[in-house]
Design a protein around this motif. Structure first.
Motif, mmCIF file in Angstrom:
data_model
loop_
_atom_site.group_PDB
_atom_site.id
_atom_site.type_symbol
_atom_site.label_atom_id
_atom_site.label_comp_id
_atom_site.label_asym_id
_atom_site.label_seq_id
_atom_site.Cartn_x
_atom_site.Cartn_y
_atom_site.Cartn_z
ATOM 1 N N GLU A 90 49.267 45.084 34.432
ATOM 2 C CA GLU A 90 48.973 44.284 35.618
ATOM 3 C C GLU A 90 48.706 42.825 35.278
ATOM 4 O O GLU A 90 48.216 42.505 34.199
ATOM 5 N N GLY A 121 41.255 42.973 40.831
ATOM 6 C CA GLY A 121 42.228 42.020 40.326
ATOM 7 C C GLY A 121 42.094 40.629 40.899
ATOM 8 O O GLY A 121 42.841 39.730 40.496
ATOM 9 N N ASP A 169 39.513 38.625 36.906
ATOM 10 C CA ASP A 169 39.353 39.587 35.822
ATOM 11 C C ASP A 169 38.559 39.063 34.634
ATOM 12 O O ASP A 169 37.965 39.852 33.900
ATOM 13 N N SER A 199 37.588 47.233 34.744
ATOM 14 C CA SER A 199 38.736 47.841 35.418
ATOM 15 C C SER A 199 40.031 47.587 34.662
ATOM 16 O O SER A 199 41.008 48.335 34.802
ATOM 17 N N THR A 208 41.847 50.385 32.617
ATOM 18 C CA THR A 208 42.860 51.259 33.207
ATOM 19 C C THR A 208 44.010 50.459 33.803
ATOM 20 O O THR A 208 45.162 50.897 33.749
ATOM 21 N N ARG A 209 43.726 49.259 34.364
ATOM 22 C CA ARG A 209 44.755 48.457 34.999
ATOM 23 C C ARG A 209 45.632 47.741 33.985
ATOM 24 O O ARG A 209 46.808 47.501 34.224
ATOM 25 N N ASN A 210 45.067 47.371 32.862
ATOM 26 C CA ASN A 210 45.810 46.674 31.810
ATOM 27 C C ASN A 210 45.084 46.891 30.489
ATOM 28 O O ASN A 210 44.419 45.994 29.965
#
Length: 317
Positions: free
Chosen positions: A24, A76, A79, A260, A263-265
């Motif tokens: 992401e 997002g 970040d 976050s 898991t997102r990046n």
């Protein structure tokens, strides 16, 4: 080695083959001091260069509470907090890092905070005690109101409150008043005053290119003792209930990031957990990007190319 788009593409392909490609888009804070700006450009260039990802410095995202709350949400919108000075943001640290545990940090670099005068003033002012002399204060009075002025910082900074608390605690608030303006406004005024040899008293920190450009002297302050710093910046009457009558301890300065991202990046989260700067490196970036007015992206990419083993270590963990 020249860091080009072709080099970046090849490095990104190599990382992708190993399962370490970025995912992401990553959004970074836009804090108002040059050290934070420089760090932001370097992190952005690492993500978009050797990691082959997508990153953006979010223009105007410069309020500490907003940044931390956004990282806490993990949506997002923001970040990365590029330059988190502690203990200036202790309340936010307590809430989001120790409390909610939604924000993580890297290993810090060391920063310092002091009150400075140009070296040409040190025959008259060399310690905080000298500021209690009304004749000295009068030298710094530019508006004729009977009080000397000192730059305490930007209105949005926690450190700006700290310096007002310190001047009150030292018994100086009857002779001195804070000048609270943006860093850019202050630096323009300092340049003119320094060229003319005029008195200037101001808060500043390291690392920063100001120490390269000017010959500055930090005023001597009492050493630290138990209880000398008792500050509550979140109280409604913060100035009245807080005391601070000693030198500021060296600051730990972190890169904060939303958990976050794990898991997102995860690739970027891993890199940010490993990233480690030094004050000398940051000073180098500041001088090149802002004093020498080079393109920040170009400076960041050159540094990455010259230090690829270090950067690769951050990426690989």
């Amino acid at each position: 080695m020249t860091f080009t788009k072709t080099t970046a593409a090849l490095l990104a392909a190599t990382l992708a083959a190993g399962g370490a490609s970025a995912q992401e888009k990553v959004t970074l804070s836009d804090l108002s001091w040059n050290g934070a700006r420089a760090i932001g450009h370097v992190i952005e260039a690492i993500i978009e260069g050797p990691m082959g990802g997508d990153a953006e410095i979010v223009q105007g995202m410069n309020q500490a509470a907003v940044i931390m709350a956004g990282m806490d949400k993990g949506d997002g919108s923001i970040d990365v907090y590029t330059d988190l000075w502690m203990p200036n943001q202790q309340a936010l640290w307590d809430e989001y890092i120790d409390g909610n545990q939604t924000v993580a940090v890297n290993a810090p670099y060391q920063g310092t905070s002091n009150i400075y005068v140009p070296s040409y003033m040190t025959d008259k002012v060399s310690s905080i005690e000298d500021l209690a002399n009304p004749e000295i204060a009068a030298m710094f009075d530019t508006d004729g109101d009977g009080k000397g002025e000192y730059w305490a910082g930007d209105v949005t900074w926690a450190s700006t409150k700290r310096w007002q608390i310190k001047f009150k605690s030292y018994g100086l608030d009857e002779l001195w008043e804070p000048n609270i303006v943006s860093a850019d406004t202050f630096k323009a005024g300092l340049e003119a005053a320094y060229s003319a040899g005029q008195p200037q008293l101001f808060y500043y920190w390291t690392p920063e290119a100001l120490h390269v450009r000017y010959d500055l002297i930090a005023l001597e302050e009492p050493g630290r003792t138990e209880g000398c710093e008792d500050v509550d910046l979140d109280a409604e009457n913060w100035l009245e209930v807080s005391t601070f009558d000693c030198v500021i301890a060296a600051n730990d300065v972190y890169v904060g990031y939303s958990k976050s991202l794990e898991t997102r990046n995860p690739a970027v989260a891993k890199m940010l957990s490993n990233i480690q700067f030094s004050g000398d490196e940051i000073n180098e970036w500041i001088v090149e990007m802002f004093d020498n007015k080079r393109d920040p992206q170009e400076v960041a990419e050159e540094w990455i190319a010259d230090n690829m083993d270090t950067v690769q270590g951050w990426i690989d963990g």
